[in-house]
Design an enzyme around this catalytic site. Structure first.
Site, PDB file in Angstrom:
ATOM      1  CB  CYS B  83     -16.727  -6.290  -4.501  1.00 36.76           C
ATOM      2  SG  CYS B  83     -15.789  -6.099  -6.019  1.00 36.76           S
ATOM      3  CB  CYS B  86     -17.197 -11.621  -0.199  1.00 36.51           C
ATOM      4  SG  CYS B  86     -17.293 -13.138  -1.152  1.00 36.51           S
ATOM      5  CG  HIS B  87     -15.202  -7.662   0.521  1.00 39.27           C
ATOM      6  ND1 HIS B  87     -14.271  -8.074   1.436  1.00 39.27           N
ATOM      7  CD2 HIS B  87     -14.762  -8.086  -0.682  1.00 39.27           C
ATOM      8  CE1 HIS B  87     -13.296  -8.727   0.799  1.00 39.27           C
ATOM      9  NE2 HIS B  87     -13.571  -8.755  -0.490  1.00 39.27           N
ATOM     10  CB  CYS B 184      13.634   7.995  -5.296  1.00 38.26           C
ATOM     11  SG  CYS B 184      13.316   6.521  -6.271  1.00 38.26           S
ATOM     12  CG  HIS B 188      11.108  12.762  -4.481  1.00 32.76           C
ATOM     13  ND1 HIS B 188      10.148  13.688  -4.822  1.00 32.76           N
ATOM     14  CD2 HIS B 188      11.301  12.002  -5.589  1.00 32.76           C
ATOM     15  CE1 HIS B 188       9.768  13.476  -6.081  1.00 32.76           C
ATOM     16  NE2 HIS B 188      10.458  12.467  -6.566  1.00 32.76           N
ATOM     17  CB  CYS B 229       9.915   9.209 -11.038  1.00 31.19           C
ATOM     18  SG  CYS B 229       9.408  10.683 -10.120  1.00 31.19           S
TER      19      CYS B 229
END
Lengths: 106, 268
Positions: B83, B86-87, B184, B188, B229
């Site tokens: 990684c 490149c970064h 949901c 919530h 959930c």
């Protein structure tokens, strides 16, 4: 080698009470968990943590199956002299991992 | 001493009762003092768990972050590239990146989440096999990348091309499903701050993923949490990586736009 996180003050004054915080990556397999085939996963926990300060034992803990994965243990000791604090974790396979941290006492 | 005023005493008693009923809410106001009423999941935790998250020497998520840091510079795949090749330094190149995911991927014409983005990079740039969903490696890399956004505001959903996907996520969020016929939003939005069993219901702002969840005794992604959930309302969870999850992640991150990233968060 398991990952550890150790927090000890690098520098302190003589006679000061210092806190040593330790965390180690370990599954702490209890020995009571059934696998897909019905057999129990063999117990594999860290059963002992020993801390030595310049070779002298200052803290020891026995660990048991009810203790969480990645156990966190914090304790205190008195800074007496500059030197090395060594922490050793021993698991059920008999493997011991030791990490050392230098401490400077003025 | 002023004489007792029954009216004032009643009001005080009522306030005390309210505070006892909603301890999580009371401590939240002190904690980050947000004015818009949105609360991170950490506002609903015990003081001990909040302390564990705040201390990098006690937060078990940091073990995964350290693994991620090592993976960042490990050469991988047919290309033999890491990684970091490149970064370079993640502290600068990855700053704020996790805060804007899931992001639009032009090649796929759809949003991808951070885990998917990492695996796309592996396939296309490193020539390596993708990490499995919820594998320690993918969680470690996304925790490490996520850490570079800690303390920064969430910016996901700003790309106009994401609008239709956000709407689909919003639809999923409000869709009643499962044997318990709950959306949901039923918990919530309508019942946050109340107790489900002994646990407070948070507002479902995904501020700290991947998280170290004490119940799991390990790290997990937002998709793992969403599957929890779905199973909880007795609905059939989708497979990991399903577009429904990515759209819902995108909607939740957009809903939390401007809130502060906490990765790697600790949750009970």
């Amino acid at each position: 080698m398991a990952r550890t996180l150790i927090n000890i003050p690098k520098q302190t004054r003589r006679g000061e009470v210092i806190e040593i915080k330790t965390l180690i990556a370990h599954p702490m397999e209890t020995g009571f968990r059934p696998l897909a085939n019905g057999s129990l996963a063999p117990r594999d926990i860290i059963n002992r943590l020993v801390c030595t300060y310049n070779g002298e034992e200052v803290f020891r803990a026995d660990l048991f199956p009810a203790i969480t994965a990645n156990p966190y243990v914090a304790f205190t000791t008195v800074a007496t002299e500059s030197g090395e604090i060594a922490l050793s974790w021993t698991d059920d396979r008999g493997q011991t991992q030791t990490e050392t941290v230098a401490i400077k006492v003025e | 001493m002023t004489p007792r005023q029954p009216g004032r005493m009643t009001a005080r008693a009522a306030l005390a009762g309210l505070a006892a009923a909603l301890p999580a809410v009371a401590c939240l106001a002190q904690q980050d003092g947000r004015q818009d009423g949105r609360l991170s999941g950490s506002a609903f935790m015990s003081a001990e768990t909040r302390e564990m998250q705040a201390d990098d020497a006690a937060n078990p998520g940091m073990l995964s972050v350290l693994d991620g840091e090592a993976l960042w510079s490990r050469k991988e795949g047919a290309a033999g590239r890491a990684c970091a090749d490149c970064h370079s330094d993640a502290a600068t190149s990855m700053r704020g990146v996790a805060a804007r995911f899931p992001a639009f991927d032009a090649a796929r014409n759809a949003p991808v989440n951070l885990d998917q983005r990492i695996n796309i990079c592996r396939a296309e740039k490193q020539g390596a096999a993708p990490f499995a969903w919820e594998s320690p490696e993918i969680l470690a890399l996304s925790a490490y990348v996520g850490l570079q956004s800690r303390g920064l505001p969430i910016t996901a959903g700003e790309d106009p091309r994401l609008a239709p996907f956000i709407e689909r996520g919003r639809g999923f969020y409000s869709l009643r499903q499962g044997q318990l016929d709950l959306a949901c939003a039923s918990c919530h939005d309508d019942n946050w701050g109340r107790l489900l069993g002994s646990s407070p219901i948070p507002q479902a702002h995904p501020t700290g993923y991947p998280i170290y969840r004490l119940e799991w005794q390990g790290m997990g992604s937002l998709q793992r949490r969403l599957r929890n959930c779905l199973a909880g309302v007795r609905a059939e969870p989708f497979a990991y990586g399903a577009p429904e999850y990515v759209e819902l992640e995108l909607f939740l991150m957009t809903r939390a736009h401007g809130m502060v990233m906490e990765t790697p968060a600790v949750r009970p």
